[in-house]
Design a protein around this motif. Structure first.
Motif, PDB file in Angstrom:
ATOM      1  N   ASP A   1     -22.998  84.245 -27.988  1.00 38.23           N
ATOM      2  CA  ASP A   1     -21.592  84.616 -28.191  1.00 38.23           C
ATOM      3  C   ASP A   1     -20.724  83.388 -28.461  1.00 38.23           C
ATOM      4  OD1 ASP A   1     -22.245  87.252 -27.805  1.00 38.23           O
ATOM      5  OD2 ASP A   1     -21.624  87.304 -25.707  1.00 38.23           O
ATOM      6  N   ALA A   2     -21.062  82.253 -27.847  1.00 32.52           N
ATOM      7  CA  ALA A   2     -20.268  81.037 -28.072  1.00 32.52           C
ATOM      8  C   ALA A   2     -20.391  80.576 -29.517  1.00 32.52           C
ATOM      9  CB  ALA A   2     -20.726  79.937 -27.118  1.00 32.52           C
ATOM     10  N   LYS A   3     -21.558  80.746 -30.095  1.00 34.80           N
ATOM     11  CA  LYS A   3     -21.745  80.386 -31.497  1.00 34.80           C
ATOM     12  C   LYS A   3     -20.969  81.342 -32.402  1.00 34.80           C
ATOM     13  CE  LYS A   3     -25.468  79.289 -34.743  1.00 34.80           C
ATOM     14  NZ  LYS A   3     -26.941  79.254 -34.909  1.00 34.80           N
ATOM     15  N   THR A   4     -21.000  82.611 -32.076  1.00 35.38           N
ATOM     16  CA  THR A   4     -20.221  83.591 -32.841  1.00 35.38           C
ATOM     17  C   THR A   4     -18.739  83.249 -32.785  1.00 35.38           C
ATOM     18  OG1 THR A   4     -21.842  85.334 -32.380  1.00 35.38           O
ATOM     19  CG2 THR A   4     -19.637  86.032 -33.055  1.00 35.38           C
ATOM     20  N   ARG A   5     -18.242  82.887 -31.586  1.00 38.00           N
ATOM     21  CA  ARG A   5     -16.826  82.525 -31.458  1.00 38.00           C
ATOM     22  C   ARG A   5     -16.493  81.279 -32.268  1.00 38.00           C
ATOM     23  NH1 ARG A   5     -17.717  84.081 -26.125  1.00 38.00           N
ATOM     24  NH2 ARG A   5     -18.032  81.913 -25.464  1.00 38.00           N
ATOM     25  N   PHE A   6     -17.429  80.327 -32.324  1.00 34.93           N
ATOM     26  CA  PHE A   6     -17.180  79.129 -33.122  1.00 34.93           C
ATOM     27  C   PHE A   6     -16.883  79.510 -34.569  1.00 34.93           C
ATOM     28  CE2 PHE A   6     -19.036  76.269 -36.291  1.00 34.93           C
ATOM     29  CZ  PHE A   6     -18.233  75.153 -36.122  1.00 34.93           C
ATOM     30  N   PHE A   7     -17.724  80.331 -35.166  1.00 30.76           N
ATOM     31  CA  PHE A   7     -17.495  80.723 -36.561  1.00 30.76           C
ATOM     32  C   PHE A   7     -16.230  81.568 -36.704  1.00 30.76           C
ATOM     33  CE2 PHE A   7     -22.134  79.830 -37.138  1.00 30.76           C
ATOM     34  CZ  PHE A   7     -21.986  78.866 -38.127  1.00 30.76           C
ATOM     35  N   GLU A   8     -15.924  82.391 -35.711  1.00 34.84           N
ATOM     36  CA  GLU A   8     -14.695  83.191 -35.762  1.00 34.84           C
ATOM     37  C   GLU A   8     -13.462  82.305 -35.693  1.00 34.84           C
ATOM     38  OE1 GLU A   8     -15.127  85.825 -32.485  1.00 34.84           O
ATOM     39  OE2 GLU A   8     -16.312  87.313 -33.596  1.00 34.84           O
ATOM     40  N   ASP A   9     -13.562  81.164 -35.040  1.00 37.81           N
ATOM     41  CA  ASP A   9     -12.404  80.311 -34.786  1.00 37.81           C
ATOM     42  C   ASP A   9     -12.120  79.306 -35.900  1.00 37.81           C
ATOM     43  OD1 ASP A   9     -11.949  81.583 -32.418  1.00 37.81           O
ATOM     44  OD2 ASP A   9     -12.870  80.039 -31.161  1.00 37.81           O
ATOM     45  N   ILE A  10     -12.956  79.259 -36.938  1.00 41.85           N
ATOM     46  CA  ILE A  10     -12.697  78.321 -38.036  1.00 41.85           C
ATOM     47  C   ILE A  10     -12.505  79.082 -39.346  1.00 41.85           C
ATOM     48  CG2 ILE A  10     -13.961  76.460 -36.900  1.00 41.85           C
ATOM     49  CD1 ILE A  10     -16.241  76.912 -38.884  1.00 41.85           C
ATOM     50  N   ASP A  11     -11.828  78.415 -40.279  1.00 35.59           N
ATOM     51  CA  ASP A  11     -11.564  78.995 -41.596  1.00 35.59           C
ATOM     52  C   ASP A  11     -12.399  78.354 -42.696  1.00 35.59           C
ATOM     53  OD1 ASP A  11      -9.419  80.518 -40.458  1.00 35.59           O
ATOM     54  OD2 ASP A  11      -8.132  78.754 -40.611  1.00 35.59           O
ATOM     55  N   VAL A  12     -12.841  77.123 -42.465  1.00 33.21           N
ATOM     56  CA  VAL A  12     -13.626  76.372 -43.449  1.00 33.21           C
ATOM     57  C   VAL A  12     -14.729  75.634 -42.709  1.00 33.21           C
ATOM     58  CG1 VAL A  12     -13.617  74.608 -45.268  1.00 33.21           C
ATOM     59  CG2 VAL A  12     -11.579  76.037 -44.896  1.00 33.21           C
ATOM     60  N   PHE A  13     -15.950  75.753 -43.203  1.00 29.46           N
ATOM     61  CA  PHE A  13     -17.074  75.047 -42.590  1.00 29.46           C
ATOM     62  C   PHE A  13     -17.372  73.794 -43.402  1.00 29.46           C
ATOM     63  CE2 PHE A  13     -21.655  74.255 -41.925  1.00 29.46           C
ATOM     64  CZ  PHE A  13     -21.649  74.116 -40.546  1.00 29.46           C
ATOM     65  N   LEU A  14     -17.422  72.671 -42.712  1.00 34.14           N
ATOM     66  CA  LEU A  14     -17.746  71.388 -43.346  1.00 34.14           C
ATOM     67  C   LEU A  14     -19.185  71.015 -43.006  1.00 34.14           C
ATOM     68  CD1 LEU A  14     -14.583  69.320 -42.292  1.00 34.14           C
ATOM     69  CD2 LEU A  14     -14.834  70.834 -44.276  1.00 34.14           C
ATOM     70  N   PHE A  15     -19.908  70.504 -43.995  1.00 34.85           N
ATOM     71  CA  PHE A  15     -21.253  70.013 -43.714  1.00 34.85           C
ATOM     72  C   PHE A  15     -21.542  68.813 -44.612  1.00 34.85           C
ATOM     73  CE2 PHE A  15     -25.936  70.237 -43.307  1.00 34.85           C
ATOM     74  CZ  PHE A  15     -26.016  70.248 -41.922  1.00 34.85           C
ATOM     75  N   PRO A  16     -20.927  67.666 -44.285  1.00 35.47           N
ATOM     76  CA  PRO A  16     -21.126  66.459 -45.100  1.00 35.47           C
ATOM     77  C   PRO A  16     -22.336  65.651 -44.642  1.00 35.47           C
ATOM     78  CG  PRO A  16     -19.398  66.078 -43.498  1.00 35.47           C
ATOM     79  CD  PRO A  16     -19.875  67.486 -43.265  1.00 35.47           C
ATOM     80  N   SER A  17     -23.483  66.323 -44.520  1.00 35.23           N
ATOM     81  CA  SER A  17     -24.672  65.667 -43.992  1.00 35.23           C
ATOM     82  C   SER A  17     -25.315  64.749 -45.024  1.00 35.23           C
ATOM     83  CB  SER A  17     -25.703  66.718 -43.557  1.00 35.23           C
ATOM     84  OG  SER A  17     -26.904  66.106 -43.147  1.00 35.23           O
ATOM     85  N   LEU A  18     -25.791  63.622 -44.542  1.00 34.81           N
ATOM     86  CA  LEU A  18     -26.639  62.721 -45.322  1.00 34.81           C
ATOM     87  C   LEU A  18     -27.958  62.493 -44.592  1.00 34.81           C
ATOM     88  CD1 LEU A  18     -24.010  60.097 -46.540  1.00 34.81           C
ATOM     89  CD2 LEU A  18     -25.124  61.863 -47.908  1.00 34.81           C
ATOM     90  N   TYR A  19     -28.306  63.402 -43.708  1.00 43.62           N
ATOM     91  CA  TYR A  19     -29.519  63.301 -42.918  1.00 43.62           C
ATOM     92  C   TYR A  19     -30.736  63.288 -43.838  1.00 43.62           C
ATOM     93  CZ  TYR A  19     -32.894  64.672 -39.263  1.00 43.62           C
ATOM     94  OH  TYR A  19     -33.960  64.734 -38.395  1.00 43.62           O
ATOM     95  N   ALA A  20     -31.607  62.306 -43.652  1.00 47.18           N
ATOM     96  CA  ALA A  20     -32.720  62.090 -44.584  1.00 47.18           C
ATOM     97  C   ALA A  20     -33.672  63.279 -44.634  1.00 47.18           C
ATOM     98  CB  ALA A  20     -33.484  60.825 -44.192  1.00 47.18           C
ATOM     99  N   HIS A  21     -33.815  64.002 -43.514  1.00 48.38           N
ATOM    100  CA  HIS A  21     -34.785  65.098 -43.460  1.00 48.38           C
ATOM    101  C   HIS A  21     -34.176  66.448 -43.843  1.00 48.38           C
ATOM    102  CE1 HIS A  21     -37.846  62.537 -41.599  1.00 48.38           C
ATOM    103  NE2 HIS A  21     -36.897  62.070 -40.806  1.00 48.38           N
ATOM    104  N   GLU A  22     -32.881  66.493 -44.172  1.00 48.62           N
ATOM    105  CA  GLU A  22     -32.184  67.756 -44.428  1.00 48.62           C
ATOM    106  C   GLU A  22     -32.864  68.529 -45.559  1.00 48.62           C
ATOM    107  OE1 GLU A  22     -29.921  69.658 -42.424  1.00 48.62           O
ATOM    108  OE2 GLU A  22     -28.731  67.833 -42.580  1.00 48.62           O
ATOM    109  N   THR A  23     -33.118  69.812 -45.335  1.00 47.19           N
ATOM    110  CA  THR A  23     -33.584  70.683 -46.422  1.00 47.19           C
ATOM    111  C   THR A  23     -32.408  71.570 -46.818  1.00 47.19           C
ATOM    112  OG1 THR A  23     -34.515  72.236 -44.788  1.00 47.19           O
ATOM    113  CG2 THR A  23     -36.006  70.588 -45.750  1.00 47.19           C
ATOM    114  N   GLN A  24     -32.358  72.816 -46.325  1.00 47.99           N
ATOM    115  CA  GLN A  24     -31.197  73.671 -46.592  1.00 47.99           C
ATOM    116  C   GLN A  24     -30.266  73.750 -45.389  1.00 47.99           C
ATOM    117  OE1 GLN A  24     -32.676  77.540 -47.758  1.00 47.99           O
ATOM    118  NE2 GLN A  24     -32.658  76.991 -49.918  1.00 47.99           N
ATOM    119  N   SER A  25     -30.803  73.509 -44.205  1.00 39.11           N
ATOM    120  CA  SER A  25     -30.069  73.660 -42.956  1.00 39.11           C
ATOM    121  C   SER A  25     -29.727  75.129 -42.708  1.00 39.11           C
ATOM    122  CB  SER A  25     -28.796  72.831 -42.929  1.00 39.11           C
ATOM    123  OG  SER A  25     -28.140  72.970 -41.675  1.00 39.11           O
TER     124      SER A  25
END
Length: 382
Positions: A248-272
């Motif tokens: 539920d805390a994760k659901t509330r996180f998405f409910e509480d934001i309007d724009v999701f940022l993901f400026p990752s440069l993680y070397a192992h990142e695939t799609q996330s």
């Protein structure tokens, strides 16, 4: 895969912590159980971030998987299903794949790192060779398969888009709130984009935009802790650190934001996993054009949400958000397009996932009684 296989040995990470690999392992484990397949799951996660204790836990888990495969009293595990390790843990994968071949088991390997796909790995080349031509290699996109084929000798592949693992879906957002609420959910490291997300909030404030930055996930590393301290000083009540969010805390996180940022440069990142989760939540996303994240947005009507990984993310993201504030219809349109793109990818991904489970659990291998269908967890920790 041969019809004589009776069960699956599933070796990989399980929560806690929650990450992309553990989400996939849970989905595979539950799907196999629904098909009536006997599953032995070995949790190979270190349960902490780095250090000697982490590697000792991982080593113990992989040794436990090897002992299971070598135990002559155990005859049900006929397929090894394993998420290929990266970095210093790759020798563990090499070892269990070799033992699986010696034990006459089939191999199914799935990949959660871009690092060994974009750059040839001597160890992975040997893992693929030892796994054999009948090994099924599972990757998150066609582009990943293309890169893999160009580097290694695998012959059998299955694509399963990460959107297949996202269950909770919300209607598209219609407008930005005041203050604008932006967020990042990840292991909060500088490489995963913590500093750039903080700088985006600062850039918006510099342009007179009232903003609230919500950050979810554990702070990992001294650099991240220092960045968090500076953010609290510079942004005061405009920044919130929620720590690890589940359920539920994760659901509330998405409910509480309007724009999701993901400026990752993680070397192992695939799609996330978190990027399709944000798309499923019906909001626009702003992400780095990095590794295979682009496969979620490229060649679509939301490819303008892919921002170049050249250090300009805070300025470009702030510019986009300011434009959405000036034109609410544009924001609503991008939110709708993100959700529609997710829907299309998820429908395709669910079909791909069903084909994958079909490879592991053909009808001829279903158990005869519900009692046999109970999976067993052999945890790699005390």
């Amino acid at each position: 895969m041969s019809s004589g296989q009776d069960g699956v040995l599933l070796v990989g990470t399980f929560p806690p912590p929650i990450d992309g690999m553990s989400v996939v392992n849970i989905a595979v484990h539950e799907a196999l159980q629904r098909r009536g397949v006997r599953v032995t799951a070995v949790d190979s996660s270190g349960k902490c971030f780095g250090g000697v204790h982490y590697h000792l836990r991982r080593l113990a888990a992989h040794l436990r998987a090897i002992l299971i495969m070598l135990d002559p009293r155990r005859v049900v595990e006929r397929t090894l299903c394993h998420g290929v390790n990266a970095g210093l843990s790759m020798p563990y994968t090499l070892a269990i794949v070799a033992v699986a071949r010696m034990a006459g088991m089939e191999n199914m390997l799935y990949y959660h790192s871009s690092n060994y796909i974009l750059r040839r790995s001597f160890l992975l080349s040997w893992i693929v060779r030892i796994a054999g031509p009948r090994c099924l290699h599972v990757l998150a996109s066609e582009e990943m398969v293309r890169k893999f084929r160009a580097t290694y000798a695998g012959a059998r592949f299955q694509v399963v888009d990460n959107c297949a693992y996202v269950a909770e879906i919300s209607p598209p957002r219609e407008h930005l709130r005041e203050p604008v609420r932006i967020g990042l959910l990840s292991n909060l490291t500088m490489e995963k984009g913590l500093g750039l997300a903080i700088d985006t909030a600062k850039e918006l404030r510099a342009h007179g935009t009232d903003v609230r930055l919500i950050l979810a996930g554990p702070l990992v590393g001294a650099d991240a802790e220092a960045a968090a301290t500076r953010a609290r000083q510079d942004l005061a009540d405009a920044v919130e650190f929620r720590g690890t969010v589940l359920g539920d805390a994760k659901t509330r996180f998405f409910e509480d934001i309007d724009v999701f940022l993901f400026p990752s440069l993680y070397a192992h990142e695939t799609q996330s996993i978190v990027v399709p989760e944000a798309m499923a939540a019906g909001m626009p996303i702003l992400v780095h054009d990095h590794n295979f994240i682009r496969d979620l947005l490229a060649n679509s009507d939301i490819d303008h949400l892919l921002l170049p990984a050249d250090g300009s993310f805070p300025e470009r993201a702030a510019e986009m958000i300011i434009a959405w504030r000036a034109d609410p219809h544009r924001y609503a349109a991008d939110a709708r397009r993100c959700r529609e793109r997710f829907d299309a990818l998820r429908e395709r991904g669910l079909g791909q996932f069903e084909r994958l489970i079909g490879e592991l659990a053909p009808t001829s291998r279903r158990c005869r009684s519900s009692g046999e269908a109970q999976g067993r967890i052999a945890h790699g920790h005390d």
